[in-house]
Design a protein around this motif. Structure first.
Motif, PDB file in Angstrom:
ATOM      1  N   UNK A  23      40.294  48.706  40.943  1.00  0.00           N
ATOM      2  CA  UNK A  23      40.392  47.273  40.705  1.00  0.00           C
ATOM      3  C   UNK A  23      39.436  46.746  39.645  1.00  0.00           C
ATOM      4  N   UNK A  24      38.468  47.554  39.254  1.00  0.00           N
ATOM      5  CA  UNK A  24      37.494  47.106  38.251  1.00  0.00           C
ATOM      6  C   UNK A  24      38.172  46.647  36.953  1.00  0.00           C
ATOM      7  N   UNK A  25      39.142  47.369  36.427  1.00  0.00           N
ATOM      8  CA  UNK A  25      39.787  46.903  35.196  1.00  0.00           C
ATOM      9  C   UNK A  25      40.538  45.576  35.355  1.00  0.00           C
ATOM     10  N   UNK A  26      40.859  45.232  36.576  1.00  0.00           N
ATOM     11  CA  UNK A  26      41.579  43.990  36.855  1.00  0.00           C
ATOM     12  C   UNK A  26      40.631  42.815  37.099  1.00  0.00           C
ATOM     13  N   UNK A  27      39.329  43.066  36.986  1.00  0.00           N
ATOM     14  CA  UNK A  27      38.358  41.998  37.150  1.00  0.00           C
ATOM     15  C   UNK A  27      37.821  41.825  38.553  1.00  0.00           C
ATOM     16  N   UNK A  28      38.131  42.771  39.449  1.00  0.00           N
ATOM     17  CA  UNK A  28      37.623  42.696  40.820  1.00  0.00           C
ATOM     18  C   UNK A  28      36.318  43.473  40.931  1.00  0.00           C
ATOM     19  N   UNK A  39      34.946  43.219  50.824  1.00  0.00           N
ATOM     20  CA  UNK A  39      35.729  42.227  50.100  1.00  0.00           C
ATOM     21  C   UNK A  39      35.572  42.455  48.606  1.00  0.00           C
ATOM     22  N   UNK A  40      36.705  42.592  47.925  1.00  0.00           N
ATOM     23  CA  UNK A  40      36.728  42.674  46.466  1.00  0.00           C
ATOM     24  C   UNK A  40      37.223  41.340  45.954  1.00  0.00           C
ATOM     25  N   UNK A  41      36.476  40.728  45.045  1.00  0.00           N
ATOM     26  CA  UNK A  41      36.844  39.402  44.577  1.00  0.00           C
ATOM     27  C   UNK A  41      37.075  39.340  43.086  1.00  0.00           C
ATOM     28  N   UNK A  42      37.898  38.372  42.709  1.00  0.00           N
ATOM     29  CA  UNK A  42      38.141  38.038  41.304  1.00  0.00           C
ATOM     30  C   UNK A  42      38.425  36.548  41.237  1.00  0.00           C
ATOM     31  N   UNK A  43      38.671  36.056  40.050  1.00  0.00           N
ATOM     32  CA  UNK A  43      39.028  34.646  39.895  1.00  0.00           C
ATOM     33  C   UNK A  43      40.373  34.332  40.543  1.00  0.00           C
ATOM     34  N   UNK A  44      41.188  35.347  40.776  1.00  0.00           N
ATOM     35  CA  UNK A  44      42.532  35.148  41.324  1.00  0.00           C
ATOM     36  C   UNK A  44      42.605  35.209  42.835  1.00  0.00           C
ATOM     37  N   UNK A  45      41.547  35.599  43.514  1.00  0.00           N
ATOM     38  CA  UNK A  45      41.575  35.721  44.968  1.00  0.00           C
ATOM     39  C   UNK A  45      40.835  36.961  45.421  1.00  0.00           C
ATOM     40  N   UNK A  46      40.897  37.214  46.704  1.00  0.00           N
ATOM     41  CA  UNK A  46      40.152  38.318  47.279  1.00  0.00           C
ATOM     42  C   UNK A  46      41.064  39.307  47.981  1.00  0.00           C
ATOM     43  N   UNK A  47      40.646  40.561  47.950  1.00  0.00           N
ATOM     44  CA  UNK A  47      41.283  41.615  48.727  1.00  0.00           C
ATOM     45  C   UNK A  47      40.226  42.201  49.642  1.00  0.00           C
ATOM     46  N   UNK A  48      40.500  42.186  50.944  1.00  0.00           N
ATOM     47  CA  UNK A  48      39.626  42.814  51.930  1.00  0.00           C
ATOM     48  C   UNK A  48      40.226  44.145  52.349  1.00  0.00           C
ATOM     49  N   UNK A  49      39.387  45.162  52.459  1.00  0.00           N
ATOM     50  CA  UNK A  49      39.787  46.395  53.128  1.00  0.00           C
ATOM     51  C   UNK A  49      38.991  46.435  54.429  1.00  0.00           C
ATOM     52  N   UNK A  50      39.689  46.671  55.505  1.00  0.00           N
ATOM     53  CA  UNK A  50      39.112  46.595  56.847  1.00  0.00           C
ATOM     54  C   UNK A  50      39.316  47.925  57.559  1.00  0.00           C
ATOM     55  N   UNK A  51      38.284  48.405  58.204  1.00  0.00           N
ATOM     56  CA  UNK A  51      38.388  49.634  58.994  1.00  0.00           C
ATOM     57  C   UNK A  51      39.267  49.369  60.202  1.00  0.00           C
TER      58      UNK A  51
END
Length: 118
Positions: A23-28, A39-51
């Motif tokens: 996700x780094x190239x996408x700005x996260x 939680x991975x964040x960007x200007x477009x929103x967040x993606x959480x990965x949860x165990x």
């Protein structure tokens, strides 16, 4: 508008490494970490990965006012939703995080959240 998305992962450390790179190239970037998730964040929103078991979905929809969160919860409950957290502040996520959670008929965790102060 969707505020954030959470997905279940079986190996948190392995998944963190993958998503951090992918996700780094996408700005996260890693925005927030807890024992059970990242939680991975960007200007477009967040993606959480949860165990948890893969395939569990959590959808969070952005609300412009806290009253809309309340309305979401009331409407969802009236439509046979199952309570998973009544409307209220959740400062462990963000100082102004006001959200409500319900399970839909298939058991998916659906949320409305307002991050604005009062």
């Amino acid at each position: 508008m969707i505020d954030h998305l959470s997905i279940g992962v079986s190996d948190l450390a392995k998944s963190k490494k993958f998503y951090e790179a992918a996700l780094k190239p996408l700005g996260y970037q890693v925005k927030f970490e807890m024992d059970h998730g990242v939680c991975f964040g960007s200007d477009d929103g967040d993606l959480w990965i949860i165990k948890s078991e893969p395939s569990k979905i959590h959808l969070a929809f952005r609300a412009e006012e806290r009253a809309i969160v309340d309305q979401f919860y009331q409407a969802a409950m009236a439509a046979d939703g199952v309570d998973n957290g009544a409307p209220g502040l959740r400062p462990q996520y963000h100082e102004n995080y006001y959200g409500a959670f319900v399970f839909d008929p298939d058991g998916y965790n659906v949320e409305a959240v307002c991050r604005k102060e009062s």
